[in-house]
Each structure stands twice: as C-alpha cells, then as structure tokens.
Design an enzyme around this catalytic site. Structure first.
Site, PDB file in Angstrom:
ATOM      1  N   GLY A 123      -0.072  -2.360   1.365  1.00 40.26           N
ATOM      2  CA  GLY A 123      -0.482  -2.491  -0.022  1.00 40.26           C
ATOM      3  C   GLY A 123      -1.676  -3.404  -0.139  1.00 40.26           C
ATOM      4  O   GLY A 123      -2.212  -3.904   0.860  1.00 40.26           O
ATOM      5  N   ALA A 124      -2.101  -3.638  -1.389  1.00 39.55           N
ATOM      6  CA  ALA A 124      -3.265  -4.477  -1.622  1.00 39.55           C
ATOM      7  C   ALA A 124      -3.006  -5.923  -1.215  1.00 39.55           C
ATOM      8  O   ALA A 124      -3.924  -6.648  -0.852  1.00 39.55           O
ATOM      9  CB  ALA A 124      -3.660  -4.406  -3.088  1.00 39.55           C
ATOM     10  N   PHE A 125      -1.751  -6.353  -1.270  1.00 42.71           N
ATOM     11  CA  PHE A 125      -1.447  -7.757  -1.047  1.00 42.71           C
ATOM     12  C   PHE A 125      -0.588  -8.003   0.181  1.00 42.71           C
ATOM     13  O   PHE A 125      -0.232  -9.149   0.443  1.00 42.71           O
ATOM     14  CB  PHE A 125      -0.748  -8.346  -2.276  1.00 42.71           C
ATOM     15  CG  PHE A 125      -1.569  -8.263  -3.525  1.00 42.71           C
ATOM     16  CD1 PHE A 125      -2.564  -9.186  -3.774  1.00 42.71           C
ATOM     17  CD2 PHE A 125      -1.359  -7.246  -4.441  1.00 42.71           C
ATOM     18  CE1 PHE A 125      -3.336  -9.118  -4.920  1.00 42.71           C
ATOM     19  CE2 PHE A 125      -2.117  -7.166  -5.593  1.00 42.71           C
ATOM     20  CZ  PHE A 125      -3.115  -8.104  -5.833  1.00 42.71           C
ATOM     21  N   GLY A 126      -0.239  -6.957   0.937  1.00 39.46           N
ATOM     22  CA  GLY A 126       0.603  -7.210   2.083  1.00 39.46           C
ATOM     23  C   GLY A 126       0.886  -5.980   2.914  1.00 39.46           C
ATOM     24  O   GLY A 126       0.712  -4.844   2.473  1.00 39.46           O
ATOM     25  N   LEU A 127       1.306  -6.232   4.147  1.00 37.78           N
ATOM     26  CA  LEU A 127       1.708  -5.195   5.088  1.00 37.78           C
ATOM     27  C   LEU A 127       3.212  -5.299   5.288  1.00 37.78           C
ATOM     28  O   LEU A 127       3.757  -6.392   5.433  1.00 37.78           O
ATOM     29  CB  LEU A 127       0.980  -5.390   6.423  1.00 37.78           C
ATOM     30  CG  LEU A 127       1.386  -4.495   7.588  1.00 37.78           C
ATOM     31  CD1 LEU A 127       1.035  -3.040   7.300  1.00 37.78           C
ATOM     32  CD2 LEU A 127       0.700  -4.960   8.876  1.00 37.78           C
TER      33      LEU A 127
ATOM     34  N   VAL B 183       5.490   0.291   8.172  1.00 37.60           N
ATOM     35  CA  VAL B 183       6.049   1.306   7.267  1.00 37.60           C
ATOM     36  C   VAL B 183       5.265   1.420   5.972  1.00 37.60           C
ATOM     37  O   VAL B 183       5.442   2.377   5.220  1.00 37.60           O
ATOM     38  CB  VAL B 183       7.532   1.017   6.932  1.00 37.60           C
ATOM     39  CG1 VAL B 183       8.393   1.110   8.170  1.00 37.60           C
ATOM     40  CG2 VAL B 183       7.706  -0.341   6.264  1.00 37.60           C
ATOM     41  N   GLY B 184       4.393   0.462   5.680  1.00 39.14           N
ATOM     42  CA  GLY B 184       3.646   0.544   4.427  1.00 39.14           C
ATOM     43  C   GLY B 184       2.589  -0.532   4.333  1.00 39.14           C
ATOM     44  O   GLY B 184       2.704  -1.599   4.931  1.00 39.14           O
TER      45      GLY B 184
ATOM     46  N   ASP C 274       4.838  -2.322 -13.041  1.00 41.75           N
ATOM     47  CA  ASP C 274       4.192  -1.446 -12.062  1.00 41.75           C
ATOM     48  C   ASP C 274       5.195  -0.467 -11.472  1.00 41.75           C
ATOM     49  O   ASP C 274       5.199  -0.201 -10.275  1.00 41.75           O
ATOM     50  CB  ASP C 274       3.549  -2.286 -10.954  1.00 41.75           C
ATOM     51  CG  ASP C 274       2.571  -1.470 -10.114  1.00 41.75           C
ATOM     52  OD1 ASP C 274       1.987  -0.499 -10.645  1.00 41.75           O
ATOM     53  OD2 ASP C 274       2.378  -1.798  -8.927  1.00 41.75           O
TER      54      ASP C 274
ATOM     55  N   LYS D 251       7.770  -8.158   4.890  1.00 40.45           N
ATOM     56  CA  LYS D 251       6.500  -8.039   4.172  1.00 40.45           C
ATOM     57  C   LYS D 251       5.672  -9.286   4.411  1.00 40.45           C
ATOM     58  O   LYS D 251       6.092 -10.397   4.096  1.00 40.45           O
ATOM     59  CB  LYS D 251       6.746  -7.855   2.673  1.00 40.45           C
ATOM     60  CG  LYS D 251       5.477  -7.785   1.827  1.00 40.45           C
ATOM     61  CD  LYS D 251       5.819  -7.617   0.350  1.00 40.45           C
ATOM     62  CE  LYS D 251       4.581  -7.568  -0.523  1.00 40.45           C
ATOM     63  NZ  LYS D 251       4.928  -7.413  -1.967  1.00 40.45           N
TER      64      LYS D 251
END
Length: 431
Positions: A32-36, A29-30, A144, A52
């Site tokens: 990011g720089a530090f995780g799926l 579903v998403g 953020d 995550k």
C-alpha cells in the site's frame, strides 16, 4: 523485565524487513501507500500471521500522527469482524511493525475469481454491517471502506482492516479520503461535513459489487464519478445541495441538467426484492436518510444471520483528544513508544517487550527531544502570556489544548502537555 530477541534483516520486494526471530517464512501479500504486508509464521504461537511494515513512520509529523492514530484504533477496537492486533514492535531502524491474524484473501481478489452466490453475499454483507455497527458506536468512521480492505479466510470469516484513515465523528472533515468508486457523494459535494453515513454508502457500493461482480460507480475522475451516481439516483435534492460548502462545487452541481432517478427495481431486475430494498436504503443521496448499520442488520434480507444478542457495540467511545494536536515528530515518537509499552503491559501479544540496546538509545534520544520541545513550548506560552498581561495555567488539559482552536497559543499548550506526558511514558521503559 523486557525480553531480548534477535532482530533479523531481510529484503522483500526491495524493502528491508527487520523483524525478530520469533517470525519466520516471510512472503509478500500486499503493498500500500504507507506499508508493505507479508505473511509469516509466529513460531511462539505456532500460527500464521500478517506483518505490516509502516514505511518511515517518523519521517514527518503527519506520518507519525497517522501511525499513532492507527495504533490507537487497533488497540481500542476489538471485535470479531475487525482485524485484531496481536503484536507490535519497533525495529533498530525505527520501523514500526503491526502483527495481525492472517486472513488468506480479500474481497477484491475474491470478486475477481468468481461470482458470489446469494448466501455468500448475504453473509459477507452481514459481517461488514456487524463490524460497522461496532465501529460507529465507538465514535469512529472508517472512511476508506473498499473490497481490498475487507479480509476473508477459508471459513468465510470476514474482517475489516486498514484504519489508517479513520477519523472522529466531527462536523469538519477533509475530502479526499476513500477510493473513488466507493466514495460517498457528500464527500465530493461538501469536502468538509460528513459522518458515519459515508461508510454505509461504501458498504452499499460493495453490496452491489458482490451482487453483480463489478463496481456500481466506476468513475474515471471526480466529475465522471458524480455523473454516473446521478445516472442512477437522479439529481441531488435541494436540501443536499444546500449543504455544499465549496462555491465552485455548488456552481458545478447547479449547472448540471436535471436528472430523474432510475427505479432500483428496474436497474436490478434479476435481484431479489429484499436485496434491492436494502441496497436502495443504503445508497441515498441525503446521508441523514441513509439506513444505519444497526437498522440494516434487522432488515429482512439479513434475517438468516441476524442475532440481536450477538451484535455488540463498543464499551467505550474512542478518545480523540490527540487528533487535533500539531506536535513535533519526537513527541509523536515517544507517545508511540508509550502505546507499544501499554499494549504489552495489558497482555497484547505475549505480554512482553522486544527490546535491545538500539531501542533503548531511541527511547533516550526521543525522550530528550520531547522534553526539549515541551520546555520550549511552555516557555513560549509563558512569554506570550506575560506580554499580553494574562496569567493562565500553562498546563491546560490536553483536551482543551487540542480542541481550542480559537486560542493563539493552544498548540503550544498541546506540545507542552503531550511532551511532558511523553517523557513520563518513556521513563517507564527505563525502569
């Protein structure tokens, strides 16, 4: 005693997901720089969840500390408008997995599909500010806040997520932390000194985007971002300019031609006056004159939802003692294990630990490494003290060790103390 669950390995977007058989039906579903992040079904609870995966959490001390900070924050911050940690586990490959409730979509995706009606703008803003009031009362800055970090379900319940960049309310901060469109001007201008007001600025940018359906300050780069902010707000006032720490930034700002502000009523002609007034109070150059989350909640624009009896603050301040510590990866690793153990002991998830032989080996190896780091640090400290003729207690408290930047051996104290704590915590796993 701990329960033993089978780990199942699968590929998601070319990334190995190694989770227990409690969780099924993985779908990405998403990223990011530090995780799926994947959606899944929790077969034990019978409900959908989000999982995550933290990529390589122990590859560097910086990443280990970041993961530890996010875990500590998720454990501490418990509020209806914040994402809630339901489970956490460590796979045999030493990947960390956070399990949270599944929200369905985020505000970024929602804004791309349709314009928001007034009542939804109000309700979403109310929930954002309600969550921020709680976060700020705990002594935490999100840093953020952006539409993709605001999750929404089919009932329009809103939850703020991704506290990986969150920090203590500290006068000395690092600069590049938030997505440019939502970055407060004091981050760009000073790079060092800012506080909870940066989240209010970000919330104001999100508020405007919900009203208009597009970002208010879509800067192409750092300079352009500042330029389009001044197009609306005018040149920063002198008292703001005087807070700029960077000589180069100061030269840049003072070299710009003077700009007068555009009245918000003129810029947002079709928007109701109460909304414009609140937006103007959120988007103020001087952070100390920016409205607080608590005060924004009582603004007339949010009157349909404001309930002073149901807008709680945190019961306790978040403990940031660890945050200045520069520790070895193995020490962070065992501290992470202790937090996972504590989460399950206090009733997080199903109240049990998912463990296996590989996990036990990880604990044993990390415990030995942390003990070695602690012993070496304490030996170094004692040697330095003897050579300088001083005889202070080598077991200085972690708070003093991590915050006393003036002492040349403060980090050795921190390593020794946290290393010893890590050994103590890890031993609990083996009981």
């Amino acid at each position: 005693m701990a329960t033993h669950e089978e780990f199942i390995r699968t590929q998601v977007f070319g990334t190995v997901f190694e989770i227990t058989n409690r969780y099924t039906d993985l779908n990405p579903v998403g990223m990011g720089a530090f995780g799926l992040v994947c959606s899944a079904t929790d077969t034990l609870a019978g409900q959908p969840v989000a999982i995550k995966k933290i990529m390589k959490p122990f590859s560097t001390a910086v990443l280990a500390k970041r993961t530890y900070r996010e875990l500590k924050l998720l454990k501490h911050l418990r509020h209806e408008n914040l994402i809630c940690l339901q489970d956490i586990f460590l796979s045999p490959l030493e990947d960390i997995y956070f399990v949270t409730e599944l929200q369905g979509t985020d505000l970024h995706r929602l804004l791309q599909t349709r314009p928001l009606e007034k009542q939804f703008v109000q309700y979403f803003l109310y929930q954002i500010l309600r969550g921020l009031k709680y976060v700020h009362s705990a002594g935490v800055i999100h840093r953020d806040l952006k539409p993709s970090n605001i999750l929404i379900n089919e009932n329009c319940d809103l939850k703020i997520c991704d506290f990986g960049l969150a920090r203590i309310q500290d006068p000395q901060m690092t600069g590049y932390v938030s997505t440019r469109y939502y970055r407060a001007p004091e981050i760009m201008l000073t790079w060092q000194k800012y506080d909870v007001e940066v989240d209010i600025w970000s919330a104001g940018c999100i508020f405007s985007e919900m009203i208009e359906g597009k970002p208010l300050f879509p800067g192409k780069d750092h300079v352009h971002q500042f330029s389009i902010i001044t197009d609306l707000l005018g040149s920063p006032p002198r008292d703001v300019i005087n807070t700029i720490c960077s000589e180069n930034t100061l030269k840049f700002v003072t070299s710009l031609p003077h700009r007068d502000p555009v009245p918000f009523q003129e810029r947002f002609k079709t928007v109701e006056p109460d909304a414009v007034d609140l937006l103007e109070r959120m988007l103020v150059f001087d952070p100390k004159k920016r409205i607080t989350a608590a005060d924004a909640l009582v603004h007339p624009y949010l009157a349909p939802y404001h309930d002073p009896t149901d807008e709680p603050t945190a019961e306790a301040q978040f403990d940031w003692d660890f945050n200045d510590a520069d520790l070895p990866v193995d020490t962070w690793r065992v501290m992470m294990y202790s937090e996972i153990l504590d989460f399950h002991k206090i009733g997080g998830g199903d109240g049990q630990i998912d463990t296996n032989a590989a996990f036990d080996d990880q604990v044993a190896a990390a415990t030995a490494a942390a003990a070695h780091a602690a012993a070496m640090a304490q030996h170094h400290h004692q040697t330095q003290q003897q050579s300088s003729g001083k005889h202070t207690n080598p077991t200085t408290s972690s708070s003093a060790a991590t915050h006393n930047s003036n002492g040349p051996h403060s980090n050795h104290d921190a390593i020794a103390n946290y290393g010893n704590q890590a050994v103590h915590y890890a031993n609990e796993f083996q009981q």
